[in-house]
Structure formats: C-alpha cells, structure tokens
Scaffold this motif. Structure first.
Motif, PDB file in Angstrom:
ATOM      1  N   THR A   1      19.579  41.461   9.866  1.00 26.33           N
ATOM      2  CA  THR A   1      18.236  41.244   9.333  1.00 26.33           C
ATOM      3  C   THR A   1      17.294  40.565  10.324  1.00 26.33           C
ATOM      4  O   THR A   1      16.149  41.015  10.497  1.00 26.33           O
TER       5      THR A   1
ATOM      6  N   SER B   1      13.054  36.528   8.613  1.00 26.42           N
ATOM      7  CA  SER B   1      14.359  36.906   8.083  1.00 26.42           C
ATOM      8  C   SER B   1      14.658  36.267   6.736  1.00 26.42           C
ATOM      9  O   SER B   1      15.279  36.893   5.874  1.00 26.42           O
TER      10      SER B   1
ATOM     11  N   ILE C   1      15.595  38.502   3.646  1.00 25.16           N
ATOM     12  CA  ILE C   1      16.888  38.399   2.973  1.00 25.16           C
ATOM     13  C   ILE C   1      16.702  38.112   1.485  1.00 25.16           C
ATOM     14  O   ILE C   1      17.436  38.621   0.638  1.00 25.16           O
TER      15      ILE C   1
ATOM     16  N   GLN D   1      16.020  41.385   0.042  1.00 25.80           N
ATOM     17  CA  GLN D   1      17.268  42.158   0.044  1.00 25.80           C
ATOM     18  C   GLN D   1      18.166  41.756  -1.124  1.00 25.80           C
ATOM     19  O   GLN D   1      18.756  42.615  -1.798  1.00 25.80           O
TER      20      GLN D   1
END
Length: 390
Positions: free
Chosen positions: A318, A327, A331, A334
């Motif tokens: 990532t 990131s 995340i 995600q």
C-alpha cells in the motif's frame, strides 16, 4: 526498523484481535438458546460488528493523527475487552447488539493502524507473520470456549475469559507506550494525510485496488462459510468429515502465512499475490472436478493456502502504491472494502445457492478470483505507469 520488543507487542495485539473473531459462530448454538434469540440472530450481530469496524477503519487516519498508533492500539484493545466482558454479562439479545458496537469500533482501529505501521516500518515477511498470528488468535478463541464448556462452564464464562485476556493485553500495551515514542514515528503519524474516501479513490489505481481487496475478502469468507456445506451436500460426505475440511481451510491460511513470511524474503509483494491467486484458482478447479470428495477437500485446502499470501501482501504494498503519506487513509478504506466483501458476498452466494444449488460454489469463487486477478493487474499497471511518469 522497529525494536524486537515493539514487534512482539504488535504480534501480541494481532493475536488478541483474532481471539473474538471466530467465537460468535462457535458459541451461538448455546447463546441463542440462553438469550432467547432467533437462530439467524448471529448474522445480525456480525453485520453490526462489521459495520462499526468499517466506520473506525475509515476514520483511522484521523484517530492516529490525534492519539498515535501505540495509544490508539491500547485504547482499542481495551474497548474490545470491555465489549467482550459485556457479551458475558448479556441477559438478552438487545444487550448483545449493543455490545457489538464497541467490539467493531475497537477492532477496526487496531486492524487499520497496525497494518499501516507494519507496512511502513517492517520487512514484508513480518506482515505475513502478523496475519499468521491473527489466525492463531482465531484458533485459540474457540479452543478457550470449548475448554470452558467441557468443564461445565457456560458460553458467558468463555467470553469472560477472553475478555480478561484482552484486558491483560491492553494493560501491557498501556505500560509499554514509551516504545512508540520515537520522534520520527510521531512526526510521521502527525504528517499522515487524513484523506476522505473520495480522495483516496481518486489516487492512481485506487479504484481497481480497492475492488481487488473486496474480491479477495469475498472469496475467503465465502469459501470459509460454505466450503464444508459444499463438500457435504455436493460430494456427499458425512458432516464431521466436511467440517474437518472446513477447519483445514483456515489452518491452510494460517500455515500458509507462516510459509509466506519466508517466501517474502525472496519475492516481491506483487509476486506473492500472483502466487496466491494461482493457487486459489487451482484449488477452485480441484473442487470442480467430479472425482470424489477427497479431491474436493484437497481443493478447499489448496484454496486456503492460496488465500494466505494475498491479504498481507496487498497491505504491504500500500505505501508503494499510494505513497507513505497516504497509506494510513488508503489502508482504512481497504479495510472498509474488505468488510463489505466479507459481510455481503457470502450472503449473496447463499441466496444463489438456494436457487441453483451449492454446486455453484467453486464457479462463484473462481469467477471472483478471475475478476480480482484482472483488477490487480490493472492497478499495478496504473501505479507503475504513474511512477515512470513522475
């Protein structure tokens, strides 16, 4: 690189994250009777936990900017501990639903925060081993519950035991907060961008990358939920044997992640994902072949081994895909997509199976696997083109 002591605390946190994740299904046959809850009620509890996990995952970047990864992890584990103790005190189904809220909120913050921290500061092998330890937690949780029930205790006592373990982990995390207070870590946490969902999705390759992650979690959760049913109903084996193959699917994921950590010393994260996708497709093909129950069972185990490297290595990549400063927010998104996939796709398959039969399972799984593989290729192409351009 992080100190060994801090790495141990991160591993311990991920074991504690896994402890309650598999307990609800194991305890529900007893819980629904004592709480006078509907048999389908576990699904609603799990969906509420997932919904709250999505909320905290999406806000993880803002929370880490305010509290820091270490303090947020300690607070989140304490929150899950109190929620589990609340489960053990539940006298009715409504209170159980209430306690699902802090359980989900705490789990999402730990998951997103620690995944980003390890992706930024640790070698790829540690990401695989981190998720292996989560798998260890998911195995230990039901084992504790089973041991309590065998000696005449109740499901509430089992939840109380796990809640007290979480309390101890939280106390240890608070006692060791000083390990997180390196200047460069704090500066990095405060410098991380708290992007909105739409800002994350506008990053190059993000749309394809997020749906890739959704597809992976959809495949893993669908095979995990319905794999044993497929082997029992379609291949005609007894329920005990089918259940053992279902358990071996998760053991395959856990053992596979232990092995993946060593493979990650030689292969790049994107190569590890490709290995996993290939094994996953191969396992689905084994399940399709009408050559008896054994081959189907082996196929389910191979699917587990294939699942093993995909999740941790997508997370590990990532910061490379979206930039270190983005990131944490990426995340968080995600994780949200992951829980959407794992919450809704198994139910969608269940509805399809009600019409077309459970024999659709390997075809459903390989279809999503192909989509995941195509989208992963698109994402990597976009990202690599962007890097070359800049």
């Amino acid at each position: 690189m992080v100190s060994t002591a801090l790495l141990v605390m991160i591993y311990l946190s991920f074991i504690s994250l896994g402890l309650p994740d598999s307990m609800l299904g194991s305890a529900w046959p007893a819980m629904n009777v004592s709480l006078n809850a509907p048999l389908w009620g576990a699904g609603l509890v799990q969906m509420l936990i997932s919904f709250c996990t999505i909320i905290s995952s999406l806000n993880s970047a803002k929370l880490i900017r305010r509290f820091g990864t270490g303090k947020l992890t300690a607070i989140s584990v304490a929150t899950t501990a109190l929620a589990l103790l609340g489960f053990s005190l539940a006298k009715n189904y409504a209170f159980l639903l209430l306690m699902a809220v802090p359980l989900g909120l705490g789990a999402g913050a730990v998951d997103a925060g620690l995944n980003n921290y390890v992706a930024l500061h640790c070698e790829a092998k540690h990401m695989s081993w981190l998720h292996c330890f989560w798998g260890v937690g998911t195995i230990i949780g039901p084992m504790i519950l089973s041991a309590v029930l065998r000696v005449g205790g109740s499901w509430a006592t089992g939840y109380r035991a796990v809640g007290l373990i979480q309390c101890a982990v939280s106390a240890l995390l608070f006692a060791t907060l000083g390990m997180w207070k390196r200047g460069n870590i704090q500066q990095e946490e405060h410098g991380a961008k708290a992007l909105s969902v739409w800002e994350v999705l506008s990053l190059p390759g993000a749309k394809a990358g997020m749906v890739t992650f959704l597809c992976y979690c959809a495949v893993e959760s669908t095979l995990g939920l319905w794999g044993a049913t497929y082997i029992s109903q379609v291949r005609g084996v007894d329920e005990a044997t089918a259940a053992s193959f279902g358990a071996m699917f998760y053991i395959g994921i856990t053992v596979g992640r232990a092995i993946s950590g060593f493979m990650a010393m030689k292969l790049l994260p994107k190569q590890m994902v490709r290995v996993g996708q290939t094994l996953l497709a191969l396992g689905c093909i084994f399940m399709m072949i009408p050559a008896g129950s054994t081959l189907s069972g082996i196929g389910l185990v191979v699917c587990g081994l294939g699942c093993a490297p995909i999740y941790p290595n997508i997370i590990q990549d990532t910061p490379v895909n979206y930039g270190a400063e983005n990131s944490q927010a990426a995340i968080g998104v995600q994780m949200a997509f992951a829980y959407v996939g794992s919450t809704f796709l198994p139910s969608i398959f269940g509805a399809l199976a009600g019409v077309g039969g459970y024999g659709l399972l390997p075809y459903f799984a390989i279809g999503i696997c192909v989509l995941m593989t195509v989208l992963f290729g698109i994402q990597k192409k976009i990202v690599e083109t962007e890097v070359k351009t800049n």
